[in-house]
Every structure is written in structure tokens, then in C-alpha cells.
Design a protein around this motif. Structure first.
Motif, PDB file in Angstrom:
ATOM      1  N   VAL A 252      23.350  36.811 -35.639  1.00  0.00           N
ATOM      2  CA  VAL A 252      21.932  37.171 -35.606  1.00  0.00           C
ATOM      3  C   VAL A 252      21.467  37.371 -34.165  1.00  0.00           C
ATOM      4  N   LEU A 253      21.874  36.465 -33.250  1.00  0.00           N
ATOM      5  CA  LEU A 253      21.423  36.574 -31.863  1.00  0.00           C
ATOM      6  C   LEU A 253      22.018  37.816 -31.197  1.00  0.00           C
ATOM      7  N   SER A 254      23.299  38.129 -31.480  1.00  0.00           N
ATOM      8  CA  SER A 254      23.913  39.327 -30.894  1.00  0.00           C
ATOM      9  C   SER A 254      23.190  40.571 -31.364  1.00  0.00           C
ATOM     10  N   LEU A 255      22.883  40.640 -32.667  1.00  0.00           N
ATOM     11  CA  LEU A 255      22.224  41.827 -33.218  1.00  0.00           C
ATOM     12  C   LEU A 255      20.790  41.926 -32.723  1.00  0.00           C
ATOM     13  N   GLN A 256      20.102  40.789 -32.724  1.00  0.00           N
ATOM     14  CA  GLN A 256      18.690  40.794 -32.356  1.00  0.00           C
ATOM     15  C   GLN A 256      18.492  41.332 -30.948  1.00  0.00           C
ATOM     16  N   SER A 257      19.388  40.927 -30.020  1.00  0.00           N
ATOM     17  CA  SER A 257      19.180  41.351 -28.633  1.00  0.00           C
ATOM     18  C   SER A 257      19.336  42.866 -28.478  1.00  0.00           C
ATOM     19  N   VAL A 258      20.223  43.518 -29.225  1.00  0.00           N
ATOM     20  CA  VAL A 258      20.297  44.983 -29.093  1.00  0.00           C
ATOM     21  C   VAL A 258      19.175  45.673 -29.844  1.00  0.00           C
ATOM     22  N   ILE A 259      18.824  45.142 -31.025  1.00  0.00           N
ATOM     23  CA  ILE A 259      17.753  45.814 -31.790  1.00  0.00           C
ATOM     24  C   ILE A 259      16.445  45.788 -30.993  1.00  0.00           C
ATOM     25  N   GLU A 260      16.230  44.671 -30.246  1.00  0.00           N
ATOM     26  CA  GLU A 260      15.031  44.594 -29.432  1.00  0.00           C
ATOM     27  C   GLU A 260      14.983  45.713 -28.390  1.00  0.00           C
ATOM     28  N   GLY A 261      16.162  46.166 -27.950  1.00  0.00           N
ATOM     29  CA  GLY A 261      16.216  47.221 -26.941  1.00  0.00           C
ATOM     30  C   GLY A 261      16.061  48.622 -27.522  1.00  0.00           C
ATOM     31  N   ILE A 262      16.057  48.751 -28.845  1.00  0.00           N
ATOM     32  CA  ILE A 262      15.943  50.080 -29.461  1.00  0.00           C
ATOM     33  C   ILE A 262      14.460  50.407 -29.647  1.00  0.00           C
ATOM     34  N   ASP A 263      14.069  51.562 -29.122  1.00  0.00           N
ATOM     35  CA  ASP A 263      12.664  51.947 -29.197  1.00  0.00           C
ATOM     36  C   ASP A 263      12.260  52.172 -30.651  1.00  0.00           C
ATOM     37  N   ARG A 264      11.158  51.541 -31.016  1.00  0.00           N
ATOM     38  CA  ARG A 264      10.718  51.633 -32.399  1.00  0.00           C
ATOM     39  C   ARG A 264      10.394  53.069 -32.805  1.00  0.00           C
ATOM     40  N   SER A 265      10.020  53.877 -31.820  1.00  0.00           N
ATOM     41  CA  SER A 265       9.583  55.234 -32.158  1.00  0.00           C
ATOM     42  C   SER A 265      10.728  56.078 -32.719  1.00  0.00           C
TER      43      SER A 265
END
Lengths: 286, 268
Positions: A170-183
Motif C-alpha cells: 500500500v505504501l509503495s503504491l500510494q507514494s507513486v499514485i500521489e505523484g500522478i496528476d489527477r487531471s
């Protein structure tokens, strides 16, 4: 201290103590352990100095030990796949939430990591016992008449290790998803993509580095699990981690224990490297 | 699927994941309050008597004290080694910087059981060479745990240093501050979140460490996680659940306190 303007001397002096410490307490003992694994074991005499590969040959020619390695690999692989699918939605919500309780949610994910595997295994023992939560609920609902044997099975061990490793995924995935622009997600939706296509074509490719990192970490931890197979699998359930300990402490067979330790470490590293190469090539091919 | 339904499905799936992570902890905490000794469901009633049993169990009390001593010592030594090393890794252009960085993070990658076996062999050889009784001693444990603390400390402190603009440190130097003053007055306060996080993560990994310590404990010299493991291998009852609950509380409080200093979302 801005070291950029000073010579390498100061920097070398700063990094030396830690380096020496790690070399002396990690690399030297690992080398010694490897040397032990080339020694011979004579029952009654413990370890006898030698230079032989017989411990490694013994492992790979005895079906009992190859079965243990295969079981460990199978469990680690299954755990990794389950962690990816169970962990992705949680990681996504954690990355995207603007809730003021985000930190509490994060603590909920991280806290179990630090509580220790023995305590978490105890939780599953409460759940899986003959009179445990699962059996008591199923019998109370009339689904089953006699308790199921869940404890001491491979399924129970897989569930236990999955819960142990899930926070890392979860922590590995969360850190990259946070970097993906929501737009970019919005763009896919605005262009008419259904959710599953947005996930397959936009989210997963962009999150690939985190997926690879999370899978590798989860797989390594699955291969090396100790407390969970010992407690949930029971004394007769063998995986590589408990096997190393058993050879060292219970059998006093240090050469063979050393060999198994190195086989475990090498297998983990090779499989990790192979899978990351494979995943990288697939990404290039896409 | 309409948007709000999608949202519900997503939150539901996330909730299931979180529930799965937390379920074993909740079950252990529940068991700690059972009146009967056997963990059968539903409970016959509730009681606090098991917490009173803990002080009488020497394995748990001495295990807790030993774990506390070892983790505090290992965290302190680990930070003393990791802070200067992180400075050099982030701020200098040392050759082999990448290799050194990998080396310091290596203890995270080596399997716990292999680490334990290697420590055992290393301390055994040293003991045979010097007749210094290292195996089964507190010092032997502290050395092993320091190695486990170092990668966490280096990782979190280098991350924190990476966000600090070096020109601020250079400005201090240009204004006449000595390297030590610059470090004390500029660098240290700026990387405090990383330091706190490194110390906390180092402490809790050391406190909870099981595999690497397994080979190093001696008779009457057992850390808390190993005392819990040995007890559980024999039986599960509300006493061990009560001990587990206390451990969960200690670690939970430590994390909540750290969260005040540094947002967890920035360090994990």
C-alpha cells in the motif's frame, strides 16, 4: 557544513564510521557464514573444516528440501498477487483523499508494521482456531456443522503473510499514485473512457514504478517470512525461514544451515532481478 | 456506473483492505479482555484480570526491559553513525557514493533469518578469537540491532537533507560561521523532522525485531517479541493477548507523538 566546497576528505571522514560498522557487522559475518556453508558436518563432531559443495548438493538432490523451496516460492508469489489487488484500492483512496483523518488512516496502515509479526500471527490464531471467530461464526450461522481445519494449513499461512505484507504494498503504491496528476484521470473520463479502461490505460502504466517496487518488496518479505509460518503453519509446516533456524539451533548443523541461508538469499535476489527485468521489458514493449 | 456508486465501491474496497490489515490486531486486543482462558467464541464474559498476570510473568517483564534497553541504545548509536554518513552522501561528490548508499541500505534487503544466522556466526568467531562472551549478551544484541536501525535512519535523514537547499548552509559559512556552528544552527534544526522520523522508525523496527535477534538471545536473556513468539508457540490465551495489547498501545502512542513533529505522509 556544506561539503560541496570542501574536499573529499571531510566527507570521507563522515561516512567512514558507518561504512566500517556495516562492513564489520554485515559483510564479514555473511562471508563467514558462506565459508561455514562449505564445511562438512559430522554427527557428533559438529562442524569439520572442509571445502566442499556437499551441503548445496544435499539441498537440491533431496526432494524434501526442494519441496520446501518450491512451497516458499509459491506462497510468496500468491501473497504478492493478492497484495497487489487488495492493496491498490486502499492505496488509491489514501493517495487521493483530502480527509483530515488522512494521517490517522496512514497510522492504521503503518502501525501493524511495527507491532511485530508474532502479535499479528496471534490475531490470526484467535480467528482460525477450532473455536475461533471464523469457525464459531460459521457454525452459529449454520453454514457448517463441524469446525473447519484452518489453522496449520497453507491457506492460513498465505492469509497471515498477506496481512503482514499488505502495508508495504500500500505504501509503495500510494507514494507513486500521489505523484500522478489527477487531471490525467479526469481527461480519460472526459474522453469517455469507462473506469476499468482509465485504470488499465492511464493509472496502471503511470503507477508502474510503484507497482514493480511494491511487488518486489512484498515478494522478498514473503520469501523470508519467519514468525507467520512458524505460528500459523505450526511446527510441521516448513518454509525456508524456519528451516534455516531449525538447522542452526535445533540440529546444530551450521554448514547446512549456512547453505540454506545462502540458497534462500540467492533465490530471492535472482527471482527479484528476473521479475524486474521482465516487467521492465514489458513496459518498453508496451 | 454513476459516479457516487463508483465512489462507494472504491471506498468499500479500500475499507476492506484496511480492515484486513487491522483485523489481527483488533482480535488480539479483544481476546485480552476475555473472562475465560481458552480463546473460544463467543466469550463467556469480560475481565481485566489478565493484565494483573503480566507483572508476575518474568519472561514478559524482563523481555520488555531488555527490548527497551537494546532499542534505545541501538537507536542512539545508529543515529550517531547515520547522521554524518547521510551528510556526506547528500552533500558531497564522493566517488562510490552510490555504492556506499547501497551498502548502508543493505541490511533492509538481507533476509532477517540470514541476518540472524550471520550475526550468530560472526559473534561466535569473535568470541572464540578474543574469549569475550559476546553471544547472548546485551552488547551482542545492541550491535545487531544497530545494524537494523542504520538503513532506516540513513533513508529518512538523506531524504530530509535532500529537501534542504545547500545555499542556506553556504550563506551561514560565508557569514563566518564555523562548519560545526553551521551544522548545529542551520542543518540540524532543518532536518529535525527527518531525525525524529529516523529515530522513531529505527526504534520501533529494533523493538519489534524478531528474526535477527532469534539466534542471539541466551537463557534468561530474551527480548519481548521473542518471549511472545515462544509463548505463542506453546499456547494462546488472554495473558499473551494483554501483553500484545500493551505493545500495540506503546507503539501506537509513539507514532501519534511522531505525527505531531513530522507528518507521516511525508516520511513513509
Amino acid at each position: 557544513m556544506s561539503l560541496g566546497t570542501q574536499g573529499h576528505g571531510t566527507a570521507a571522514g563522515l561516512v567512514t564510521p558507518a561504512t566500517i560498522f556495516v562492513v564489520l557487522t554485515l559483510l564479514v559475518p555473511l562471508a563467514l557464514l558462506f565459508r561455514y556453508s562449505l564445511n562438512a558436518f559430522v554427527p557428533g563432531q559438529f562442524m569439520v573444516d572442509a571445502l566442499t559443495l556437499e551441503n548445496y548438493v544435499k539441498f537440491f538432490t533431496d526432494p524434501f528440501y526442494t519441496a520446501v523451496l518450491w512451497r516458499t516460492f509459491r506462497i510468496a508469489l500468491l501473497v504478492t498477487v493478492i497484495c497487489l489487488f487488495v492493496g491498490f484500492p486502499l492505496a488509491y483512496v489514501l493517495a487521493r483523499t483530502r480527509s483530515r483523518y488522512k494521517n490517522l488512516l496512514l497510522i492504521g496502515v503503518v502501525l501493524p508494521l511495527f507491532v511485530g509479526n508474532a502479535v499479528r500471527a496471534a490475531g490470526w490464531m484467535v480467528a482460525f482456531g477450532a473455536k475461533g471467530v471464523v469457525n464459531a461464526s460459521l457454525m452459529g450461522l449454520g453454514v457448517i456443522a463441524t469446525p473447519l481445519d484452518i489453522m496449520f494449513t497453507e491457506t492460513a499461512v498465505i492469509i497471515g503473510i498477506t496481512a503482514v505484507n499488505l502495508p508495504f504494498m500500500v505504501l509503495s503504491l500510494q507514494s507513486v499514485i500521489e505523484g500522478i496528476d489527477r487531471s490525467v484521470e479526469e481527461a480519460a473520463f472526459n474522453l469517455g473512457a469507462p473506469p476499468w479502461r482509465m485504470i488499465g490505460r492511464v493509472l496502471v502504466p503511470l503507477a508502474a514504478p510503484g507497482i514493480v517496487a511494491g511487488c518486489i518488496l512484498t515478494f522478498i518479505l514473503g520469501m523470508n517470512a519467519y514468525a507467520t509460518p512458524v505460528l500459523i503453519g505450526g511446527p510441521r509446516f516448513q518454509t525456508m525461514g524456519p528451516l534455516v533456524y531449525g538447522q542452526f539451533v535445533e540440529q546444530n548443523n551450521w554448514p547446512f544451515g549456512g547453505a540454506i541461508a545462502f540458497i534462500l538469499m540467492t533465490a530471492t535476489l535472482l527471482l527479484t532481478m528476473a521479475s524486474s527485468l521482465l516487467l521492465r521489458r514489458r513496459r518498453v514493449a508496451d | 456506473m454513476p459516479r457516487h456508486l463508483r465512489r462507494w465501491a472504491l471506498n468499500g474496497a479500500a475499507g476492506l483492505g484496511l480492515g484486513f490489515i487491522l483485523l489481527p490486531l483488533l482480535l488480539v486486543m479483544w481476546l485480552a479482555f476475555f473472562r475465560q482462558e481458552i480463546p473460544s467464541f463467543p466469550p463467556e464474559g469480560y475481565s481485566l484480570k489478565w493484565f494483573a498476570e503480566i507483572p508476575g510473568n518474568r519472561a514478559f517483564t524482563s523481555g520488555f526491559l531488555l527490548s527497551l534497553q537494546v532499542s534505545i541504545a541501538a537507536t542512539a548509536i545508529g543515529l550517531l553513525l547515520a547522521v554524518p554518513a547521510s551528510m556526506a552522501l547528500v552533500r558531497s561528490r564522493l566517488p562510490l557514493r552510490g555504492v556506499l548508499n547501497t551498502l548502508l541500505l543493505l541490511p533492509l534487503v538481507v533476509p532477517g533469518v540470514v541476518l540472524g544466522a550471520a550475526f550468530y556466526v560472526g559473534e561466535l568467531e569473535l568470541e572464540m578469537a578474543t574469549e569475550w562472551p559476546l553471544l547472548g549478551s546485551t552488547i551482542g544484541l545492541v550491535i545487531a540491532h544497530t545494524l537494523v536501525v542504520i538503513p532506516w535512519a540513513v533513508r529518512l535523514i538523506t531524504a530530509s537533507l535532500g529537501t534542504l537547499n545547500p545555499t542556506i548552509e553556504e550563506a551561514a559559512r560565508n557569514l563566518g560561521a564555523t562548519p560545526l556552528t553551521t551544522f548545529r544552527r542551520i542543518t540540524l534544526p532543518a532536518i529535525r523532522p527527518g531525525l525524529v522520523a529516523g529515530a522513531l522508525f529505527g526504534f520501533v523496527t529494533s523493538f519489534g525485531n524478531l528474526e535477527a535477534s532469534l539466534f542471539l538471545v541466551g537463557p534468561g536473556q530474551t527480548t519481548l517479541p521473542i518471549a511472545i513468539l515462544q509463548y505463542l508457540a506453546w499456547k494462546i490465551d488472554p495473558t499473551v493477548a494483554a501483553v500484545s495489547l500493551l505493545q500495540i498501545l506503546v507503539i501506537g502512542i509513539a507514532m501519534l507523538v511522531t505525527d505531531r513533529f513530522v507528518k507521516l505522509s511525508q516520511v513513509v
